[in-house]
Design a protein around this motif. Structure first.
Motif, PDB file in Angstrom:
ATOM      1  N   ILE A 226       0.830  -1.201   0.000  1.00  0.00           N
ATOM      2  CA  ILE A 226       0.000   0.000   0.000  1.00  0.00           C
ATOM      3  C   ILE A 226       0.862   1.248   0.000  1.00  0.00           C
ATOM      4  O   ILE A 226       0.545   2.245  -0.655  1.00  0.00           O
ATOM      5  N   LEU A 227       1.974   1.216   0.720  1.00  0.00           N
ATOM      6  CA  LEU A 227       2.871   2.365   0.750  1.00  0.00           C
ATOM      7  C   LEU A 227       3.705   2.492  -0.514  1.00  0.00           C
ATOM      8  O   LEU A 227       4.465   3.445  -0.656  1.00  0.00           O
ATOM      9  N   GLY A 228       3.556   1.541  -1.444  1.00  0.00           N
ATOM     10  CA  GLY A 228       4.325   1.594  -2.685  1.00  0.00           C
ATOM     11  C   GLY A 228       5.716   1.044  -2.560  1.00  0.00           C
ATOM     12  O   GLY A 228       6.642   1.515  -3.246  1.00  0.00           O
ATOM     13  N   THR A 285      -2.583  -2.231 -10.702  1.00  0.00           N
ATOM     14  CA  THR A 285      -1.218  -2.184 -10.190  1.00  0.00           C
ATOM     15  C   THR A 285      -1.080  -2.999  -8.908  1.00  0.00           C
ATOM     16  O   THR A 285      -0.019  -3.577  -8.649  1.00  0.00           O
ATOM     17  N   ILE A 286      -2.145  -3.035  -8.100  1.00  0.00           N
ATOM     18  CA  ILE A 286      -2.104  -3.855  -6.895  1.00  0.00           C
ATOM     19  C   ILE A 286      -1.967  -5.327  -7.265  1.00  0.00           C
ATOM     20  O   ILE A 286      -1.168  -6.065  -6.667  1.00  0.00           O
ATOM     21  N   MET A 287      -2.737  -5.772  -8.252  1.00  0.00           N
ATOM     22  CA  MET A 287      -2.654  -7.172  -8.675  1.00  0.00           C
ATOM     23  C   MET A 287      -1.283  -7.490  -9.258  1.00  0.00           C
ATOM     24  O   MET A 287      -0.735  -8.578  -9.023  1.00  0.00           O
ATOM     25  N   ILE A 288      -0.710  -6.556 -10.019  1.00  0.00           N
ATOM     26  CA  ILE A 288       0.605  -6.793 -10.602  1.00  0.00           C
ATOM     27  C   ILE A 288       1.652  -6.950  -9.500  1.00  0.00           C
ATOM     28  O   ILE A 288       2.507  -7.854  -9.549  1.00  0.00           O
ATOM     29  N   GLN A 289       1.587  -6.105  -8.476  1.00  0.00           N
ATOM     30  CA  GLN A 289       2.540  -6.217  -7.373  1.00  0.00           C
ATOM     31  C   GLN A 289       2.376  -7.532  -6.626  1.00  0.00           C
ATOM     32  O   GLN A 289       3.357  -8.188  -6.263  1.00  0.00           O
ATOM     33  N   LYS A 290       1.126  -7.933  -6.376  1.00  0.00           N
ATOM     34  CA  LYS A 290       0.884  -9.185  -5.668  1.00  0.00           C
ATOM     35  C   LYS A 290       1.399 -10.377  -6.469  1.00  0.00           C
ATOM     36  O   LYS A 290       1.974 -11.319  -5.904  1.00  0.00           O
ATOM     37  N   MET A 291       1.199 -10.351  -7.779  1.00  0.00           N
ATOM     38  CA  MET A 291       1.630 -11.472  -8.605  1.00  0.00           C
ATOM     39  C   MET A 291       3.152 -11.521  -8.752  1.00  0.00           C
ATOM     40  O   MET A 291       3.754 -12.597  -8.697  1.00  0.00           O
ATOM     41  N   ILE A 292       3.780 -10.354  -8.921  1.00  0.00           N
ATOM     42  CA  ILE A 292       5.226 -10.336  -9.117  1.00  0.00           C
ATOM     43  C   ILE A 292       5.951 -10.761  -7.847  1.00  0.00           C
ATOM     44  O   ILE A 292       6.836 -11.618  -7.861  1.00  0.00           O
ATOM     45  N   ASP A 386      -5.467 -17.778  -9.057  1.00  0.00           N
ATOM     46  CA  ASP A 386      -5.870 -17.819  -7.651  1.00  0.00           C
ATOM     47  C   ASP A 386      -5.574 -16.501  -6.947  1.00  0.00           C
ATOM     48  O   ASP A 386      -6.385 -16.006  -6.149  1.00  0.00           O
ATOM     49  N   THR A 387      -4.430 -15.889  -7.237  1.00  0.00           N
ATOM     50  CA  THR A 387      -4.101 -14.589  -6.656  1.00  0.00           C
ATOM     51  C   THR A 387      -5.070 -13.513  -7.128  1.00  0.00           C
ATOM     52  O   THR A 387      -5.510 -12.660  -6.346  1.00  0.00           O
ATOM     53  N   HIS A 388      -5.425 -13.539  -8.398  1.00  0.00           N
ATOM     54  CA  HIS A 388      -6.391 -12.574  -8.934  1.00  0.00           C
ATOM     55  C   HIS A 388      -7.742 -12.714  -8.241  1.00  0.00           C
ATOM     56  O   HIS A 388      -8.397 -11.717  -7.909  1.00  0.00           O
ATOM     57  N   GLN A 395      -9.861  -5.387  -3.813  1.00  0.00           N
ATOM     58  CA  GLN A 395      -9.070  -4.462  -4.617  1.00  0.00           C
ATOM     59  C   GLN A 395      -9.512  -3.015  -4.408  1.00  0.00           C
ATOM     60  O   GLN A 395      -8.686  -2.102  -4.351  1.00  0.00           O
ATOM     61  N   ASP A 396     -10.838  -2.783  -4.291  1.00  0.00           N
ATOM     62  CA  ASP A 396     -11.306  -1.419  -4.067  1.00  0.00           C
ATOM     63  C   ASP A 396     -10.864  -0.903  -2.701  1.00  0.00           C
ATOM     64  O   ASP A 396     -10.495   0.268  -2.548  1.00  0.00           O
ATOM     65  N   GLU A 397     -10.892  -1.777  -1.714  1.00  0.00           N
ATOM     66  CA  GLU A 397     -10.447  -1.396  -0.373  1.00  0.00           C
ATOM     67  C   GLU A 397      -8.958  -1.073  -0.364  1.00  0.00           C
ATOM     68  O   GLU A 397      -8.522  -0.088   0.253  1.00  0.00           O
ATOM     69  N   LEU A 398      -8.161  -1.873  -1.061  1.00  0.00           N
ATOM     70  CA  LEU A 398      -6.732  -1.604  -1.147  1.00  0.00           C
ATOM     71  C   LEU A 398      -6.449  -0.334  -1.931  1.00  0.00           C
ATOM     72  O   LEU A 398      -5.517   0.410  -1.606  1.00  0.00           O
ATOM     73  N   TRP A 399      -7.248  -0.076  -2.961  1.00  0.00           N
ATOM     74  CA  TRP A 399      -7.034   1.147  -3.736  1.00  0.00           C
ATOM     75  C   TRP A 399      -7.329   2.378  -2.890  1.00  0.00           C
ATOM     76  O   TRP A 399      -6.594   3.378  -2.952  1.00  0.00           O
ATOM     77  N   ARG A 400      -8.378   2.344  -2.094  1.00  0.00           N
ATOM     78  CA  ARG A 400      -8.667   3.478  -1.212  1.00  0.00           C
ATOM     79  C   ARG A 400      -7.544   3.687  -0.201  1.00  0.00           C
ATOM     80  O   ARG A 400      -7.175   4.822   0.116  1.00  0.00           O
TER      81      ARG A 400
END
Length: 509
Positions: A226-228, A285-292, A386-388, A395-400
């Motif tokens: 979340i902090l990038g 971008t959150i999903m990309i970070q989680k997957m990578i 599965d991660t997706h 995802q909306d909660e993480l984006w906020r």
């Protein structure tokens, strides 16, 4: 002791009991206002009971404390204006702000507080008035900066090669110029301006990032999605590569293409960080970070083992063959690269039907195709799916939460003249030096009427049920008689409650 008990109550799972005990302890507090109050004394981690309730995700205790701090300004019919105390919530004058604590904690329950009043209204006010315009300007400025750096790399100083080729596979025609030859013409001076802008930008990035690392800590600063965290690693590495390229240019050291190419890739990948300011792109971008940093990092260990084993086998098989007929495995580094391309199905299996290939090549390639293409690639796809699925639910909660983290970051970086404090000072209403946020609440009268009718029906049902339960407990009849009496009681109860409920509704109409 009282302060310690208040902190313990903020962690209690029985939230109703905790609220009552909290009020009881505060009733004995002598210094109910000012710095000596029990509510304002922090623990060893610097958290007051209010901040601790937010970090632990205790929404009931948080709402209870906010109700104690609010001031009803005026009320007129369905409209009510309330002043909420945001002294500890606002990050403007707090070293360890409430908002920063919530987005940096790993508990999902804490992020639910971002949807509660007045936190939701405060974040929306900050983001819409100052955060979004500044963030969009910063994104545009960074893109222009990367375009400048890219043009400097494209037109870097090169000269034709004068030496002889040492091998038939040598394909180099240009080499890097020395420092004395790099800045002679007018075009070189224009490139020098762009290079100075690039170096200054890299120094500014390091100056802005290093204090936050020292304040928060490297593990927390780079580890929080979340902090990038991943993007902070990328941008710091990019700045370091720029400085390494500058040193190599000044010392006329060959090989500047290595840090320069790394900087280009990292710099343009960091553009994805600015997608968090847009609701359409932020969750991706959150999903990309989680997957990578989740699936792909674990998968790369397995992939490295498979590629290393099969690349070694391919190199041994073609070690005695003529490299001109099948040059994909002519040396060990090329064998590793070719095997990596085969693993990802970027190229087909190399073959030359004009010559005889070793028999073991067909056997090893058959095993490699089964293990790599059919098994491991489908395993990676299943892991990412599965991660997706898991991230899509929040995802909306993480984006906020990312928006809140971005707002707090901008508020700390920008000067006070560009970001004034949000809210109203309590001195305007005789409430001291604390800051408040004014929120207008509109009460729907029709909704409250319907709630009164519903409560009337429920109350009648509850009273009749209690009377029927007492009759059933005092009766000593058999099980059959109890069933008959319960059946008749349920019919009379429903008929009586329905009649009384409709009478109340008819009278109010």
């Amino acid at each position: 002791i009282g302060n310690t008990v208040l902190h313990i109550l903020a962690l209690q799972p029985n939230k109703t009991f905790a609220c009552h005990m909290y009020s009881l302890i505060l009733s004995y507090d002598r210094n109910k206002e000012g710095p000596g109050s029990l509510e304002l004394i922090p623990n060893n981690e610097g958290l007051t009971p209010f901040k601790l309730a937010g970090v632990e995700g205790n929404t009931v205790m948080f709402q209870y404390l906010m109700q104690k701090r609010k001031q009803n300004l005026w009320s007129f019919g369905p409209l009510t204006t309330v002043l909420y105390d945001i002294t500890e919530i606002d990050s403007w004058a707090e070293d360890q702000s409430f908002l920063e604590l919530i987005v940096s904690t790993k508990k999902r329950e804490a992020r639910q507080i971002l949807d509660l009043t007045p936190v939701k209204e405060l974040v929306s006010l900050k983001w819409n008035m100052y955060g979004r315009p500044y963030f969009c300007f910063l994104a545009l400025f960074y893109i222009l900066y990367m375009v400048c750096f890219t043009m400097c790399c494209v037109y870097r100083p090169l000269k034709p090669r004068t030496g002889n080729r040492t091998s038939s596979r040598d394909n180099t025609v240009y080499v890097q110029k020395m420092l004395q030859e790099s800045y002679v013409a007018y075009e070189d001076e224009l490139r020098l301006v762009g290079e100075l802008i690039t170096v200054i930008g890299a120094v500014v990035i390091l100056v802005l990032e290093i204090p936050d690392i020292l304040r928060v800590g490297a593990a927390k600063y780079f580890g929080q999605t979340i902090l990038g965290g991943p993007f902070h690693i990328i941008v710091i590495t990019y700045a370091c590569m720029i400085l390494v390229t500058m040193v190599m240019r000044l010392t006329s050291t060959t090989g500047e293409v290595v840090p320069m190419s790394f900087a280009l890739v990292l710099g343009w990948c960091n553009v994805m960080y600015f997608a968090r300011g847009f609701q359409m792109l932020g969750p991706f971008t959150i999903m990309i970070q989680k997957m990578i940093f989740g699936d792909l990092m674990r998968f790369c260990w397995l992939m490295a083992v498979v590629i290393l084993g099969f690349a070694s086998a391919f190199y041994i098989i073609f070690q005695t063959e003529n490299p001109e007929n099948l040059g994909q495995f002519y040396n060990y580094p090329m064998s590793l690269f070719t095997t990596f391309e085969l693993f990802l199905t970027i190229i087909d299996g190399p073959a030359n039907y004009d010559v005889d290939l070793p028999f073991m090549y067909s056997v090893v390639y058959f095993a490699f195709a089964i293990i790599a293409t059919l098994l491991m690639l489908n395993l990676l796809i299943a892991m990412m799916g599965d991660t997706h699925w898991r991230v899509a639910h929040e995802q909306d909660e993480l984006w906020r939460a990312q928006v809140v983290a971005t707002t707090v970051m901008l508020e700390r970086k920008l000067p006070r003249c560009l970001w004034p404090r949000s809210g109203i000072c309590g001195r305007e209403f005789g409430l001291g030096d604390r800051w408040y946020l004014r929120i207008e609440d509109r009460v729907d009268p029709n909704k409250h009427k319907m709630m009164r009718y519903t409560e009337a029906f429920k109350a009648q049902d509850r009273d009749n049920y209690d009377k029927g339960s007492e009759k059933l407990e005092t009766s000593g009849d058999t099980l059959c008689k109890k069933d008959l009496s319960a059946l008749s009681l349920s019919r009379s109860t429903s008929r009586t409650s329905s009649h009384r409920g409709w009478e109340i509704l008819r009278r109010n109409t």
